[in-house]
Scaffold this motif. Structure first.
Motif, PDB file in Angstrom:
ATOM      1  N   MET A  76      37.113  39.220  40.605  1.00 60.11           N
ATOM      2  CA  MET A  76      38.058  39.732  39.595  1.00 60.11           C
ATOM      3  C   MET A  76      38.088  41.262  39.621  1.00 60.11           C
ATOM      4  SD  MET A  76      36.799  37.375  36.416  1.00 60.11           S
ATOM      5  CE  MET A  76      36.341  35.669  36.708  1.00 60.11           C
ATOM      6  N   ALA A  77      36.924  41.866  39.820  1.00 58.75           N
ATOM      7  CA  ALA A  77      36.835  43.327  39.776  1.00 58.75           C
ATOM      8  C   ALA A  77      37.260  43.978  41.097  1.00 58.75           C
ATOM      9  CB  ALA A  77      35.401  43.745  39.436  1.00 58.75           C
ATOM     10  N   PRO A  79      39.871  43.867  43.156  1.00 56.74           N
ATOM     11  CA  PRO A  79      41.159  44.578  43.270  1.00 56.74           C
ATOM     12  C   PRO A  79      41.198  45.847  42.445  1.00 56.74           C
ATOM     13  CG  PRO A  79      41.492  42.297  42.502  1.00 56.74           C
ATOM     14  CD  PRO A  79      40.011  42.528  42.578  1.00 56.74           C
ATOM     15  N   GLU A  80      40.445  45.875  41.336  1.00 58.30           N
ATOM     16  CA  GLU A  80      40.454  47.084  40.495  1.00 58.30           C
ATOM     17  C   GLU A  80      39.773  48.244  41.218  1.00 58.30           C
ATOM     18  OE1 GLU A  80      42.293  47.063  37.639  1.00 58.30           O
ATOM     19  OE2 GLU A  80      42.722  45.240  38.752  1.00 58.30           O
ATOM     20  N   GLU A 220      43.807  40.246  40.274  1.00 60.84           N
ATOM     21  CA  GLU A 220      42.574  40.160  39.484  1.00 60.84           C
ATOM     22  C   GLU A 220      42.369  38.770  38.880  1.00 60.84           C
ATOM     23  OE1 GLU A 220      45.255  41.910  38.826  1.00 60.84           O
ATOM     24  OE2 GLU A 220      45.678  42.078  36.679  1.00 60.84           O
ATOM     25  N   THR A 267      49.907  37.007  36.501  1.00 57.75           N
ATOM     26  CA  THR A 267      49.576  38.410  36.254  1.00 57.75           C
ATOM     27  C   THR A 267      50.806  39.273  36.474  1.00 57.75           C
ATOM     28  OG1 THR A 267      48.010  40.178  36.759  1.00 57.75           O
ATOM     29  CG2 THR A 267      48.786  38.896  38.627  1.00 57.75           C
ATOM     30  N   GLY A 313      44.536  44.141  35.075  1.00 59.29           N
ATOM     31  CA  GLY A 313      43.141  44.361  35.413  1.00 59.29           C
ATOM     32  C   GLY A 313      42.200  43.487  34.603  1.00 59.29           C
ATOM     33  N   LEU A 314      41.036  44.040  34.296  1.00 55.28           N
ATOM     34  CA  LEU A 314      40.022  43.240  33.602  1.00 55.28           C
ATOM     35  C   LEU A 314      40.431  42.916  32.173  1.00 55.28           C
ATOM     36  CD1 LEU A 314      36.696  44.759  34.990  1.00 55.28           C
ATOM     37  CD2 LEU A 314      38.074  42.836  35.836  1.00 55.28           C
ATOM     38  N   VAL A 317      42.133  39.694  32.568  1.00 59.49           N
ATOM     39  CA  VAL A 317      41.106  38.655  32.783  1.00 59.49           C
ATOM     40  C   VAL A 317      40.541  38.203  31.438  1.00 59.49           C
ATOM     41  CG1 VAL A 317      38.763  38.284  33.644  1.00 59.49           C
ATOM     42  CG2 VAL A 317      40.468  39.393  35.113  1.00 59.49           C
TER      43      VAL A 317
END
Ligand SMILES: O=P(O)(O)OC[C@H]1O[C@](O)(CO)[C@@H](O)[C@@H]1O
Length: 352
Positions: A76-77, A79-80, A220, A267, A313-314, A317
């Motif tokens: 999840m992180a 791509p950030e 993400e 997303t 982003g997160l 999520v």
């Protein structure tokens, strides 16, 4: 089941009655938001996040390692970190043990909520060479925390079988690193403070009769789709697959048929339209997909469309993870008598 946002802080779970697998999981969930907010405000976490951010910026490369849900949070992180210009790669720790990347200057973050999975100990025995290693864990006494400088989430190791609190805390600890790299974290805090009041009845009604579940995400939300499949398998014991959206189109789309439960995580950005197209294809194939829309779109007819607060982003999520936790626990409770009591797996897997 309700999920409200407690202010902050950690309180150990109080279980007057004997713990069941489900009560342990619910105990973790009851304090996950407060613990996550606490970790973002923790000066030690912030200092460690700055150290890791410097190491990653120095080399330009960041390797993210973990197993199970810890790996999927890294996904999840990932791509950030890339959005911030880092050459970031998330891979299972087991893969790194047997087919490692070539050595080279980089920062590596080993995520393990217990800090004690078998693969962690083995990786710690491999030479670091030019790799500057950090850990992410919930247990300050674990082998991982003893061996490496660690981002440590509050509240101790997770006792519930599925990764709920550990997942939310790991997302928050990544958010602390992203903040140290220059990304704002206000939207992550807002997501942690927003109560989750979404009515999941139509989604549950649709998925209840499914014999197999498929979760599809992009960017993400890919790691979130993958962890949902893990939870469906470990809690509800149904065959469940998690896909990055493009990967689903390249073959597995052949699975579409009535009786398949499909959950699409939508997303923002260019992939939003692709999710809508996939939702229409699901409807044409005779099934009613559940769409968790994290991007403020217009409902596709024939779907169960669940509109969440738009975010990226997160934050996106976290907006999605709380209703998904409830959905999967309710889905599992319909099918399994002792939800959260594993038959074959263990909370801490020591085997390689
Ligand atoms: O994060 P750890 O402690 O290394 O464990 C890996 C995975 O094993 C589990 O504890 C059980 O499958 C998951 O919750 C977790 O993601």
């Amino acid at each position: 089941m309700t999920d409200t946002a407690p202010p902050t802080g950690t309180a150990p779970p109080t279980d007057p009655a004997p713990s069941t697998g489900l009560s342990l999981i619910l105990g973790e969930m009851a304090r996950q938001r407060g613990d996550a907010l606490g970790s973002l405000a923790d000066p030690q976490v912030q200092a460690r996040a700055r150290d890791l951010a410097h190491a990653a910026r120095d080399s330009g490369r960041l390797l993210l390692l973990g197993m199970g849900a810890s790996h999927f949070v890294n996904r999840m992180a990932e791509p950030e970190y890339r959005r911030l210009g880092l050459d970031a790669t998330a891979m299972p720790l087991s893969e790194a043990l047997y087919t490692p990347l070539p050595p080279g200057p980089r920062a590596a973050l080993i995520a393990s909520q217990s800090g004690a999975s078998g693969e962690v100990g083995r990786y710690l025995q491999t030479p670091a060479q030019d790799e500057r290693r950090f850990g992410l864990t919930l247990d300050p006494h674990s082998p991982l925390a003893q061996a490496l400088p660690c981002l440590i989430g509050p509240g101790g190791a997770e006792r519930g079988f599925a990764a709920t609190r550990s997942l939310v805390l790991s997302v928050a600890l990544h958010a602390a690193v992203l903040e140290a790299l220059g990304q704002e974290s206000g939207s992550v805090r807002a997501a942690l403070e927003s109560p989750d009041t979404l009515d999941l009845t139509p989604a549950l009604d649709t998925l209840r009769s499914a014999d197999t579940l498929v979760f599809v995400g992009r960017a993400e939300l890919t790691g979130l789709a993958e962890v949902c499949a893990l939870h469906a398998a470990e809690l509800a014991r149904v065959p469940a697959l998690g896909f990055e959206g493009g990967q689903f189109r390249h073959g597995p789309i052949e699975l579409l048929r009535p009786g398949l439960g499909v959950v699409l995580l939508r997303t923002g950005g260019p992939s939003a339209d692709l999710t809508d197209t996939l939702a229409r294809q699901c409807v044409e194939a005779g099934l009613r997909p559940v769409v968790l829309d994290c991007a403020g779109g217009e409902a596709v007819p024939g779907t169960v469309w669940l509109a969440l607060a738009p975010g990226r982003g997160l934050a996106a999520v976290l907006n999605a993870v709380f209703p998904l936790q409830r959905l999967l626990l309710d889905f599992a409770s319909d099918r399994v008598r002792q939800v959260g009591k594993p038959r074959h797996a263990r909370k801490v897997t020591l085997e390689r």
